[in-house]
Design a protein around this motif. Structure first.
Motif, short mmCIF file in Angstrom:
data_model
loop_
_atom_site.label_atom_id
_atom_site.label_comp_id
_atom_site.label_asym_id
_atom_site.label_seq_id
_atom_site.Cartn_x
_atom_site.Cartn_y
_atom_site.Cartn_z
N ALA A 1 -21.72 143.46 33.11
CA ALA A 1 -21.10 142.49 34.02
C ALA A 1 -21.24 142.96 35.47
O ALA A 1 -21.48 142.15 36.37
N PHE A 2 -21.10 144.26 35.70
CA PHE A 2 -21.29 144.79 37.05
C PHE A 2 -22.72 144.57 37.52
O PHE A 2 -22.97 144.19 38.66
N MET A 3 -23.67 144.78 36.63
CA MET A 3 -25.08 144.55 36.96
C MET A 3 -25.31 143.07 37.30
O MET A 3 -26.04 142.75 38.24
N MET A 4 -24.68 142.17 36.53
CA MET A 4 -24.83 140.74 36.83
C MET A 4 -24.23 140.42 38.19
O MET A 4 -24.81 139.67 38.97
N ILE B 1 -17.55 131.74 38.12
CA ILE B 1 -16.40 132.46 38.66
C ILE B 1 -16.85 133.68 39.47
O ILE B 1 -16.37 133.91 40.59
N MET B 2 -17.78 134.43 38.93
CA MET B 2 -18.28 135.62 39.62
C MET B 2 -18.92 135.26 40.96
O MET B 2 -18.67 135.91 41.98
N GLY B 3 -19.75 134.23 40.96
CA GLY B 3 -20.40 133.79 42.19
C GLY B 3 -19.38 133.39 43.24
O GLY B 3 -19.52 133.71 44.43
N HIS C 1 -23.62 128.21 43.23
CA HIS C 1 -24.80 129.03 42.95
C HIS C 1 -24.65 129.81 41.65
O HIS C 1 -25.63 130.02 40.93
N GLY C 2 -23.43 130.23 41.33
CA GLY C 2 -23.20 130.88 40.05
C GLY C 2 -23.44 129.94 38.89
O GLY C 2 -24.07 130.30 37.89
N PHE C 3 -22.97 128.70 39.03
CA PHE C 3 -23.20 127.70 38.00
C PHE C 3 -24.70 127.45 37.80
O PHE C 3 -25.19 127.39 36.68
N MET C 4 -25.42 127.32 38.92
CA MET C 4 -26.87 127.09 38.82
C MET C 4 -27.56 128.28 38.17
O MET C 4 -28.53 128.11 37.42
N VAL D 1 -14.39 143.30 40.96
CA VAL D 1 -13.45 142.25 40.55
C VAL D 1 -14.17 141.15 39.79
O VAL D 1 -13.67 140.65 38.78
N ALA D 2 -15.35 140.78 40.25
CA ALA D 2 -16.13 139.75 39.56
C ALA D 2 -16.48 140.21 38.15
O ALA D 2 -16.41 139.44 37.19
N ALA D 3 -16.85 141.48 38.00
CA ALA D 3 -17.19 142.01 36.68
C ALA D 3 -15.96 141.97 35.76
O ALA D 3 -16.06 141.57 34.60
N VAL D 4 -14.82 142.36 36.29
CA VAL D 4 -13.58 142.35 35.49
C VAL D 4 -13.21 140.91 35.09
O VAL D 4 -12.66 140.69 34.00
#
Length: 160
Positions: free
Chosen positions: A57-60, A151-153, A111-114, A8-11
């Motif tokens: 994106a999935f790897m990230m 968003i992903m984090g 943490h995602g922002f950082m 979902v985060a990758a999408v």
């Protein structure tokens, strides 16, 4: 590991990209700064581009789980999930007390922002300087990844 949260985060990076690189937002400026011909996307293999974009994106997302979910650190201290059964009782007590600590969207987003600010920006900035790209180019691309990582984090950290 929560592969559904990572998926979902990758999408989630796709709608961000569609908005971010829209000509009415940063798309026109980005194309000019990147030196991309506006007709180039019409000739490109979009299946390949979006397929690889999803894989990246999935790897990230995969690595973001270790940066946003602190419980992975506790698990790592005993050797990983395969060693939970043989761990000392203090591990079980710790996880009982703190197993859900800091598992919020807000904490993961921080943490995602950082990660965007302290990882994506320096990587993009370094390469772009050697490529002779402008600060506009750097900030547009690093900004995109910072928003995506935020968003992903949040998604990965909050989704238990």
């Amino acid at each position: 590991m929560n592969f559904i949260a990572i998926l979902v985060a990758a999408v989630s990076t796709f709608p961000v990209g569609f908005i971010w690189y829209n000509p009415k937002v940063f798309g026109t400026i980005w194309m000019r700064e990147a030196g991309v011909d506006p007709e180039a996307p019409k000739k490109a293999n979009m299946l390949k581009i979006f397929g690889l974009t999803f894989i990246f994106a999935f790897m990230m997302g995969f690595i973001l789980q270790f940066l946003t979910v602190h419980q992975f650190g506790a698990s790592g201290m005993i050797g990983g999930p395969n060693f939970v059964e043989s761990a000392k009782p203090s591990y079980a007590a710790f996880m009982t007390d703190y197993g859900h600590a800091f598992r919020t969207f807000k904490h993961g987003a921080l943490h995602g922002f950082m990660t965007g600010l302290f990882l994506a920006l320096p990587i993009i900035g370094t390469n772009s300087q050697f490529e002779g790209k402008s600060w506009k180019y750097i900030l547009i691309n690093a900004g995109y990844f910072t928003v995506c990582f935020t968003i992903m984090g949040g998604i990965i950290c909050a989704w238990e």
